[in-house]
Design a protein around this motif. Structure first.
Motif, mmCIF file in Angstrom:
data_model
loop_
_atom_site.group_PDB
_atom_site.id
_atom_site.type_symbol
_atom_site.label_atom_id
_atom_site.label_comp_id
_atom_site.label_asym_id
_atom_site.label_seq_id
_atom_site.Cartn_x
_atom_site.Cartn_y
_atom_site.Cartn_z
ATOM 1 N N ARG A 175 -97.946 -0.151 4.690
ATOM 2 C CA ARG A 175 -96.560 -0.347 4.569
ATOM 3 C C ARG A 175 -96.250 -1.569 3.479
ATOM 4 N NH1 ARG A 175 -93.286 1.564 8.179
ATOM 5 N NH2 ARG A 175 -91.453 -0.252 7.567
ATOM 6 N N SER A 176 -97.529 -1.960 2.555
ATOM 7 C CA SER A 176 -97.313 -2.985 1.638
ATOM 8 C C SER A 176 -96.573 -2.262 0.596
ATOM 9 C CB SER A 176 -98.638 -3.468 1.142
ATOM 10 O OG SER A 176 -99.499 -2.337 0.603
ATOM 11 N N ALA A 177 -95.848 -3.224 -0.342
ATOM 12 C CA ALA A 177 -95.351 -2.687 -1.459
ATOM 13 C C ALA A 177 -96.181 -2.330 -2.665
ATOM 14 C CB ALA A 177 -94.298 -3.782 -1.947
ATOM 15 N N SER A 222 -99.589 2.255 -2.367
ATOM 16 C CA SER A 222 -99.173 1.466 -1.294
ATOM 17 C C SER A 222 -100.191 1.714 -0.261
ATOM 18 C CB SER A 222 -97.753 1.908 -0.861
ATOM 19 O OG SER A 222 -96.692 1.676 -1.873
ATOM 20 N N ARG A 275 -85.948 -3.293 -5.854
ATOM 21 C CA ARG A 275 -85.910 -2.559 -4.346
ATOM 22 C C ARG A 275 -86.195 -1.112 -4.343
ATOM 23 N NH1 ARG A 275 -80.761 -3.667 -2.083
ATOM 24 N NH2 ARG A 275 -81.416 -3.533 0.139
ATOM 25 N N TYR A 298 -91.092 -9.174 -7.751
ATOM 26 C CA TYR A 298 -91.037 -9.140 -5.990
ATOM 27 C C TYR A 298 -90.427 -7.686 -5.845
ATOM 28 C CZ TYR A 298 -91.129 -14.494 -6.478
ATOM 29 O OH TYR A 298 -91.452 -15.580 -6.710
ATOM 30 N N ILE A 299 -91.272 -7.039 -4.967
ATOM 31 C CA ILE A 299 -90.911 -5.665 -4.693
ATOM 32 C C ILE A 299 -90.668 -5.519 -3.342
ATOM 33 C CG2 ILE A 299 -91.676 -3.481 -4.794
ATOM 34 C CD1 ILE A 299 -93.273 -3.855 -7.252
ATOM 35 N N GLN A 300 -89.751 -4.982 -2.861
ATOM 36 C CA GLN A 300 -89.237 -4.841 -1.455
ATOM 37 C C GLN A 300 -89.153 -3.127 -1.297
ATOM 38 O OE1 GLN A 300 -85.765 -6.112 -0.219
ATOM 39 N NE2 GLN A 300 -85.956 -5.720 1.925
ATOM 40 N N VAL A 301 -89.992 -2.394 -0.313
ATOM 41 C CA VAL A 301 -89.638 -1.011 -0.173
ATOM 42 C C VAL A 301 -88.898 -1.151 1.231
ATOM 43 C CG1 VAL A 301 -91.005 0.998 0.346
ATOM 44 C CG2 VAL A 301 -91.823 -0.551 -1.242
ATOM 45 N N TYR A 361 -91.330 7.187 -5.302
ATOM 46 C CA TYR A 361 -90.381 6.006 -4.954
ATOM 47 C C TYR A 361 -89.223 6.166 -5.746
ATOM 48 C CZ TYR A 361 -93.753 3.129 -2.523
ATOM 49 O OH TYR A 361 -94.710 2.487 -1.637
ATOM 50 N N ASP A 377 -98.023 -2.629 -6.379
ATOM 51 C CA ASP A 377 -98.240 -3.811 -7.242
ATOM 52 C C ASP A 377 -98.292 -3.037 -8.680
ATOM 53 O OD1 ASP A 377 -100.746 -5.206 -9.111
ATOM 54 O OD2 ASP A 377 -99.600 -6.537 -7.818
ATOM 55 N N ARG A 434 -96.252 6.783 -3.970
ATOM 56 C CA ARG A 434 -96.195 6.070 -2.526
ATOM 57 C C ARG A 434 -97.384 6.434 -1.781
ATOM 58 N NH1 ARG A 434 -92.948 8.121 1.672
ATOM 59 N NH2 ARG A 434 -92.405 9.888 0.289
#
Length: 376
Positions: free
Chosen positions: A248-250, A245, A156, A93-96, A135, A252, A241
Motif C-alpha cells: 500500500r506504499s505510495a 507501488s 494526491r 510528498y505523494i499520498q494515495v 493512477y 516513488d 499501480r
C-alpha cells in the motif's frame, strides 16, 4: 611685346586638390560614417517604437501559458520547476487515496465499449487492450519551505485503470446533452482545475545525455495506441499501480524513472545520475509528467547502441532513435526542423529545453533558441 609671367601648371593643382579631397573624404568616412549610420538607425528605431506605443492599448494576458519556441507551439504547461535547480526527491510528498476514480454516468458506456473491443480482439486471436492498473491525479499543490523557499510538492493520487483512461481521452466526443467532456468539465482560464477522471495519466519523461554529450531522442512506434510515430523524450514511462507501488506504499517518481531507463534503454541505476527538473501538464490531453534529466557516466552513443543491440525489454515502444549534439544551438535547430516541428509529442520540447537550461543556464539557451528562430 608684353611679357606674361609664368603661371603655375593648373593641371597639377587640380590633381593635387583631387588627391587631398579623396584623402579627406576617406578620413571622413572612416571617422564619421559608421557613427552617423548608427545614430540614424537608433533614431529610426526609437521613432518606430514611439509610433507603435501610440497605437498600443492596455492589455492583459493569462499567467499560465504552454511552452512555445518561436513557431513551435505545444500544450505542455510547466507547472513547477524552471530547469536551473533540480527538485530533491525528499521534497515530493505523494499520498494515495483509497477510493477509485469513477466516470460520470453518461461516460460509463464509453468504457464498456473499450472493454468489449478488447474482448473481441482476444476472441479473434489478436492482441487485446491490456487493462493495466494506473493512477489518476486528484490534486497537485506546491508550497515553499519557510527558510530557503525551496519547493515542496504535494501529489494526491487515486486508483484507476487503462480502460478508464482511454474513455476519458475522448475529450471532444459528444455527450447526450450535446456538450463534450472538454466543454463541460474544463475551464480554459484555469487549466489546473479538472476532475480526477480526466487526469488518469501520470508518467515520467527523461532527457538522456550520453557520456560523449549526445541527446537521445526517440520516435514512438507505430504499434503503440497513444500518439504513434511522434518524436518524444529519451524515456517515457507511465506510472503503474501494480509495478510502482509495493503493498500500500505510495510510488516513488525516481524509481519510476529508473524503471523506464532499464526497460527502454537497458541502462542500470549505477550508470547515470538522475535529477528531477519539473512537473508538467499537457493541457490538451490532460497528461501529467515528472520531467527528469539523466547523464550517463561512461556509456557513449556507440556504447548505448551496442548495449541496446543485445536486448531491450520494451523495444517495441520505439522505432527510431536520433542522437543530437547536446548543445543549445544544435538542439534548438533540431527541434525546429521542418520534419520535426509538427511531429513532437507535446511534452518533449519543454523537457529538452529544461535539460539545456539545467546544464548551460537560461541566458545562453534562450539566446541560442532566438538565433535558431531568426534563421528559419
Amino acid at each position: 611685346m608684353i611679357d606674361i609671367p609664368n603661371l603655375p601648371d593648373m593641371g597639377g593643382i587640380d590633381v593635387a586638390n583631387g588627391v587631398v579631397g579623396a584623402v579627406l573624404g576617406m578620413l571622413f568616412a572612416v571617422l564619421f560614417q559608421q557613427p552617423l549610420q548608427n545614430a540614424w538607425y537608433r533614431m529610426r528605431t526609437r521613432s518606430t517604437s514611439a509610433v507603435r506605443s501610440l497605437r498600443r492599448q492596455e492589455e492583459s494576458g493569462p499567467v499560465w501559458r504552454s511552452f512555445s519556441m518561436g513557431p513551435l507551439h505545444t500544450s505542455a504547461l510547466i507547472v513547477e520547476g524552471d530547469g536551473e535547480s533540480s527538485i530533491p526527491a525528499d521534497a515530493v510528498y505523494i499520498q494515495v487515496l483509497d477510493e477509485e476514480v469513477e466516470l460520470p454516468a453518461d461516460m460509463v458506456g464509453w468504457r464498456d465499449e473499450i472493454e468489449a473491443q478488447s474482448a473481441r480482439l482476444r476472441a479473434e486471436g489478436r492482441t487485446p487492450l491490456w487493462n493495466g492498473p494506473r493512477y489518476a491525479v486528484e490534486s497537485f499543490d506546491v508550497s515553499r519551505t519557510a527558510l530557503d523557499e525551496q519547493p515542496e510538492v504535494h501529489l494526491r493520487l487515486r486508483p484507476t485503470d487503462y480502460y478508464t483512461f482511454l474513455a476519458a481521452q475522448q475529450l471532444d466526443r459528444r455527450l447526450p446533452d450535446g456538450t463534450t467532456p472538454r466543454t463541460r468539465y474544463l475551464d480554459p482560464d484555469n487549466p489546473l482545475r479538472a476532475p480526477a477522471f480526466l487526469h488518469c495519466s501520470f508518467a515520467v519523461n527523461v532527457a538522456v545525455v550520453t557520456a560523449d554529450d549526445m541527446l537521445v531522442v526517440s520516435q514512438r512506434s507505430d504499434r503503440v495506441r497513444m500518439a504513434p510515430g511522434v518524436w518524444n523524450s529519451s524515456v517515457n514511462e507511465g506510472m503503474s499501480r501494480h509495478i510502482d507501488s509495493s503493498g500500500r506504499s505510495a510510488p516513488d517518481l525516481h524509481a519510476v524513472a529508473r524503471r523506464g531507463m532499464r526497460e527502454e534503454l537497458s541502462i542500470e541505476p549505477h550508470e547515470y545520475t538522475l535529477e528531477l527538473l519539473a512537473f508538467v501538464l499537457d493541457i490538451d490531453k490532460r497528461h501529467w509528467s515528472a520531467h527528469f534529466y539523466a547523464r550517463l557516466k561512461d556509456l557513449t552513443q556507440d556504447g548505448l547502441q551496442a548495449r541496446m543491440s543485445r536486448g531491450v525489454a520494451d523495444r517495441w515502444e520505439h522505432q527510431t532513435i536520433d542522437y543530437v549534439p547536446f548543445r543549445p544551438a544544435a538542439v534548438a535547430r533540431y527541434m525546429l526542423r521542418a520534419d520535426r516541428i509538427h511531429r513532437w509529442a507535446p511534452l518533449a520540447p519543454a523537457l529538452f529545453h529544461l535539460a539545456l537550461v539545467h546544464v548551460y543556464s537560461r541566458t545562453p539557451v534562450e539566446r541560442a533558441e532566438a538565433q535558431a528562430i531568426r534563421r528559419l
